[in-house]
Design an enzyme around this catalytic site. Structure first.
Site, PDB file in Angstrom:
ATOM      1  N   ASP A   1      -6.430  -4.016   6.579  1.00 19.14           N
ATOM      2  CA  ASP A   1      -5.599  -4.582   5.521  1.00 19.14           C
ATOM      3  C   ASP A   1      -5.118  -5.898   5.818  1.00 19.14           C
ATOM      4  OD1 ASP A   1      -4.019  -4.774   3.592  1.00 19.14           O
ATOM      5  OD2 ASP A   1      -2.728  -2.831   3.889  1.00 19.14           O
TER       6      ASP A   1
ATOM      7  N   ASP B   1      -1.889  -2.034  -5.180  1.00 13.91           N
ATOM      8  CA  ASP B   1      -1.260  -0.582  -4.780  1.00 13.91           C
ATOM      9  C   ASP B   1      -1.365   0.188  -6.181  1.00 13.91           C
ATOM     10  OD1 ASP B   1      -1.338  -1.496  -2.104  1.00 13.91           O
ATOM     11  OD2 ASP B   1       0.695  -1.782  -2.005  1.00 13.91           O
TER      12      ASP B   1
END
Length: 176
Positions: A24, A75
């Site tokens: 990430d 997200d």
């Protein structure tokens, strides 16, 4: 930073028996993606390489070449608007998905969701949760969820049934 710790990190993860890496960082670029890819391939252990977050569509051929999974969105939230807008707009990734290479529209937001003190039941209705699991199965998306006990175990079993019913044994999406 100025110094790379990728090889040392991968060695440690392999020693620990890690089999899934969600890498990430932002921005996703070829140099760092390939650096991690090469280190993982050289470690002597099969480790699924998933990059996050919001991999640019223009680089999809590169993600397919270097990664097993790549996040295609920001997200997800546990709302119908978030889930449906992500899931029903995912078809464009079809040409880049298949065995060993999956576009990842983000984790399942079913059952219990959130982190720490913000842990709560999803805001999706039961029917929306069924739709969510079925849609991700049709997309051949990774079925990732947080595990918090019996309810998540039930949801995982439900997801596995949906993948079996809707999935392609070769790993492809159900569209095309």
């Amino acid at each position: 930073g100025e110094y790379s710790f990728v090889k040392a990190d991968v060695k440690q993860w392999a020693d620990w028996g890690i089999d899934y890496l969600k890498y990430d960082w932002s921005p996703n670029d070829r140099y760092y993606t390939e650096e991690m890819y090469e280190a993982l391939r050289a470690c002597g252990r099969d480790i699924v390489y998933s990059i996050s977050n919001n991999a640019p569509y223009a680089d999809a051929p590169m993600w397919k070449e270097l990664c097993q999974c790549w996040r295609t969105t920001g997200d997800i939230r546990d709302t119908w608007k978030s889930m449906s807008s992500i899931g029903f707009a995912h078809e464009r990734w079809l040409a880049f998905t298949g065995p060993g290479h999956w576009a990842d529209p983000d984790m399942l937001v079913v059952g219990m969701v959130g982190w720490g003190p913000k842990l709560h039941r999803t805001n999706l209705t039961a029917d929306e949760q069924y739709t969510h699991i079925s849609l991700w199965s049709l997309l051949a998306a990774p079925l990732l969820l947080r595990r918090y006990g019996a309810e998540q175990h039930r949801v995982a079993a439900q997801a596995a049934k949906a993948r079996h019913a809707h999935g392609d044994a070769a790993g492809g999406e159900a569209f095309g």
